[in-house]
Design a protein around this motif. Structure first.
Motif, PDB file in Angstrom:
ATOM      1  N   ALA A 169       1.032  -1.316   0.114  1.00  0.00           N
ATOM      2  CA  ALA A 169       0.277   0.234  -0.126  1.00  0.00           C
ATOM      3  C   ALA A 169       1.002   1.307  -0.008  1.00  0.00           C
ATOM      4  O   ALA A 169       0.737   2.432   1.049  1.00  0.00           O
ATOM      5  N   PRO A 170       1.482   1.664  -0.815  1.00  0.00           N
ATOM      6  CA  PRO A 170       2.894   2.341  -0.633  1.00  0.00           C
ATOM      7  C   PRO A 170       2.375   3.826  -0.311  1.00  0.00           C
ATOM      8  O   PRO A 170       2.923   4.889  -0.739  1.00  0.00           O
ATOM      9  N   ASP A 171       0.684   4.335  -1.502  1.00  0.00           N
ATOM     10  CA  ASP A 171       0.199   5.459  -1.189  1.00  0.00           C
ATOM     11  C   ASP A 171      -0.492   5.187   0.070  1.00  0.00           C
ATOM     12  O   ASP A 171      -1.084   6.576   0.121  1.00  0.00           O
ATOM     13  N   ALA A 172      -0.344   4.583   0.666  1.00  0.00           N
ATOM     14  CA  ALA A 172      -1.385   4.918   2.119  1.00  0.00           C
ATOM     15  C   ALA A 172       0.176   5.485   3.335  1.00  0.00           C
ATOM     16  O   ALA A 172       0.813   5.681   2.908  1.00  0.00           O
ATOM     17  N   TRP A 173      -1.366   6.117   3.827  1.00  0.00           N
ATOM     18  CA  TRP A 173      -0.904   6.857   5.082  1.00  0.00           C
ATOM     19  C   TRP A 173      -0.869   5.866   5.856  1.00  0.00           C
ATOM     20  O   TRP A 173      -1.988   5.225   6.765  1.00  0.00           O
ATOM     21  N   LEU A 174       0.187   6.111   7.475  1.00  0.00           N
ATOM     22  CA  LEU A 174      -0.226   4.794   8.430  1.00  0.00           C
ATOM     23  C   LEU A 174       0.023   5.931   9.656  1.00  0.00           C
ATOM     24  O   LEU A 174       1.176   6.773   9.700  1.00  0.00           O
ATOM     25  N   ILE A 175      -0.762   5.665  10.624  1.00  0.00           N
ATOM     26  CA  ILE A 175      -0.994   6.961  11.750  1.00  0.00           C
ATOM     27  C   ILE A 175      -0.649   5.682  12.769  1.00  0.00           C
ATOM     28  O   ILE A 175      -1.108   4.584  13.202  1.00  0.00           O
ATOM     29  N   ASN A 176       0.406   5.794  13.515  1.00  0.00           N
ATOM     30  CA  ASN A 176       0.862   4.796  14.672  1.00  0.00           C
ATOM     31  C   ASN A 176       0.189   5.268  15.677  1.00  0.00           C
ATOM     32  O   ASN A 176       0.548   6.293  16.423  1.00  0.00           O
ATOM     33  N   PHE A 177      -0.671   4.372  16.317  1.00  0.00           N
ATOM     34  CA  PHE A 177      -0.933   4.169  17.478  1.00  0.00           C
ATOM     35  C   PHE A 177       0.174   3.469  18.847  1.00  0.00           C
ATOM     36  O   PHE A 177       0.090   3.461  20.118  1.00  0.00           O
ATOM     37  N   THR A 178       0.878   2.524  17.917  1.00  0.00           N
ATOM     38  CA  THR A 178       1.597   1.462  19.041  1.00  0.00           C
ATOM     39  C   THR A 178       2.862   1.894  19.913  1.00  0.00           C
ATOM     40  O   THR A 178       2.952   3.165  19.129  1.00  0.00           O
ATOM     41  N   ASN A 179       2.430   1.837  21.100  1.00  0.00           N
ATOM     42  CA  ASN A 179       3.354   2.169  22.115  1.00  0.00           C
ATOM     43  C   ASN A 179       4.426   1.137  22.613  1.00  0.00           C
ATOM     44  O   ASN A 179       4.628   0.481  21.537  1.00  0.00           O
ATOM     45  N   ILE A 221       0.497   9.096  16.738  1.00  0.00           N
ATOM     46  CA  ILE A 221      -0.186  10.333  17.984  1.00  0.00           C
ATOM     47  C   ILE A 221      -0.698   9.981  18.655  1.00  0.00           C
ATOM     48  O   ILE A 221       0.262   9.056  19.441  1.00  0.00           O
ATOM     49  N   CYS A 222      -0.849  10.615  19.925  1.00  0.00           N
ATOM     50  CA  CYS A 222      -1.411  10.189  21.605  1.00  0.00           C
ATOM     51  C   CYS A 222      -1.992  11.411  21.925  1.00  0.00           C
ATOM     52  O   CYS A 222      -2.334  12.541  21.240  1.00  0.00           O
ATOM     53  N   ASP A 223      -2.953  11.156  22.603  1.00  0.00           N
ATOM     54  CA  ASP A 223      -4.311  12.480  23.152  1.00  0.00           C
ATOM     55  C   ASP A 223      -3.471  12.561  24.059  1.00  0.00           C
ATOM     56  O   ASP A 223      -4.423  13.816  24.215  1.00  0.00           O
TER      57      ASP A 223
END
Length: 442
Positions: free
Chosen positions: A134-144, A164-166
């Protein structure tokens, strides 16, 4: 358009789907693919999502799979929220650290390093597969640990991974309410690393509103961080709540030892019970009951130690990490600029770390990605701690790259909450003995 959630059987996935149901027309998401290594958890969360979508006729379709490549193929957005070793691993992270006489919180100190040593190899595998499938995908990382994992994933993915973090968003929201300030009319100085950041400026035109709040004990006591920390006027900043582990390590360690069980042990028992109840009861009701209990007990030892009182939980306020993730996705998908505090490559924003280091700072997000905004230099006390913890991060990355027990020991020994070679050796060897995921360290 497909959104793939890795760790799709995770307890917080319904929060993401609920937020998406309220906003999916703006993001263009028509399908959500859940991927997890545990089919039972996937089934349970699938039941909760079906209940959430029951009265939403155009809800995005949900598909589930245990196959990573199947989930990644065709994704426009990827949310990575994996937990390598599950809550079993977190229990070991905490217990081994406590046995050695040091803090072992999930992302802080020895526990955070052990978790990173498990999370980074799998996250790198995911990043490499995503870059191919998925070369055009954006990956949003939640993993700590979110900042460190995001930095590792930026090798294969470059700027197409955003962490990201809240916690920063919640802190800023509480401070702006205390100040009575319009979020759209201020500029924020917040910077550091994930779970190691400080709010040190709230600028309205030429005025910095923060010193006035720090000098007003009554108003300051109205926000969680004002009750959790003392001496904030002298500090000249409001720390992220996770900095309590650094500012009072002995008190926090004693409080955790005195608790009936560690946070990981509590969550493990709660989730085992909850997934059974999801199958036996009305799924959404079972999940919501457990979620509210989880929120109410978050960082309970720290708040009890300081008299900070109950955790604020106002469902009318801005959402947690799911709200941040959906805001990022909306800005990327629709090219509607948004300003959010995110984990991205430094690019000269902070002079205390190099350009490739992932830092947590305000960013502007649009279709081109997330770009860090200028902030004032970190206060000296903050800069020193950021340098020290980033040095540990880099040793973790070296340990993973080389499969090196020695680098893992150095990472433990250099961390400010450990700072002892003999303790570091004991920690690494104890973790290796109990966590099969660390067998690669030799």
């Amino acid at each position: 358009m497909r959104l793939t959630i890795l760790g799709g059987g995770g307890f917080r996935v319904p929060l993401v789907y609920k937020a998406l149901l309220a906003d999916h027309r703006k993001t263009g998401i028509t399908e959500v693919a859940l991927q997890d290594v545990d089919p039972g958890r996937l089934d349970g969360i699938g039941r909760v999502l079906a209940a959430l979508a029951r009265d939403v006729p155009d809800a995005p379709a949900v598909v589930a799979t245990t196959d990573l490549d199947e989930a990644l193929t065709g994704a426009a957005f990827i949310f990575s929220a994996i937990r390598v070793g599950g809550l079993r691993g977190r229990v070991v992270d905490e217990r081994v650290a406590l046995d050695a006489g040091v803090l072992g919180q999930e992302t802080v100190g020895a526990g955070g390093i052990a978790y990173a040593l498990r999370s980074v190899p799998e996250s790198l595998r995911i990043a490499e597969r995503a870059a191919r499938l998925a070369p055009d995908a954006w990956l949003i990382n939640f993993t700590n640990p979110a900042g460190l994992v995001t930095e590792a994933m930026s090798g294969p993915l470059g700027d197409r991974v955003i962490g990201i973090c809240d916690s920063p968003t919640g802190l800023v929201d509480r401070v702006l309410r205390a100040l009575g300030a319009d979020p759209g009319g201020v500029r924020i100085d917040y910077a550091g690393l994930n779970h190691l950041g400080w709010l040190y400026g709230v600028h309205a035109g030429d005025r910095d509103l923060l010193p006035g709040l720090l000098a007003d004990e009554e108003r300051l006591a109205g926000i969680e961080e004002g009750r959790l920390f003392s001496g904030l006027r002298e500090l000249g900043a409001i720390p992220n709540e996770y900095l309590h582990y650094y500012y009072d390590p002995k008190g926090t360690l004693d409080a955790i030892r005195a608790a009936p069980q560690t946070r990981g042990a509590f969550l493990r028992e709660q989730q085992e019970r909850t997934y059974s109840e999801i199958a036996a009861r009305e799924p959404l009701e079972a999940w919501r009951d457990a979620w509210r209990e989880r929120e109410a007990t978050y960082m309970a030892e720290n708040r009890e130690l300081t008299g900070a009182g109950e955790r604020e939980h106002d469902e009318s306020r801005p959402a947690g990490y799911e709200g941040v993730a959906l805001s990022v996705m909306r800005a990327l998908a629709r090219d509607e600029p948004a300003t959010l505090i995110l984990n991205v490559r430094n690019r000269g924003t902070l002079d205390v770390v190099d350009d490739d280091a992932v830092v947590e700072v305000p960013c502007t997000v649009d279709a081109r990605g997330a770009a860090p905004l200028p902030v004032a230099p970190l206060p000296a006390h903050a800069a020193e701690l950021v340098r020290a913890v980033k040095a540990t991060d880099r040793l973790v990355l070296r340990a993973v790259a080389e499969g090196s027990r020695e680098a893992a020991i150095e990472a433990m020994a250099t961390h400010p909450l450990i700072a002892d070679r003999a303790v570091a050796e004991r920690l690494v060897d104890a973790y290796r003995a109990e966590l099969p995921e660390l067998s690669y360290l030799s």
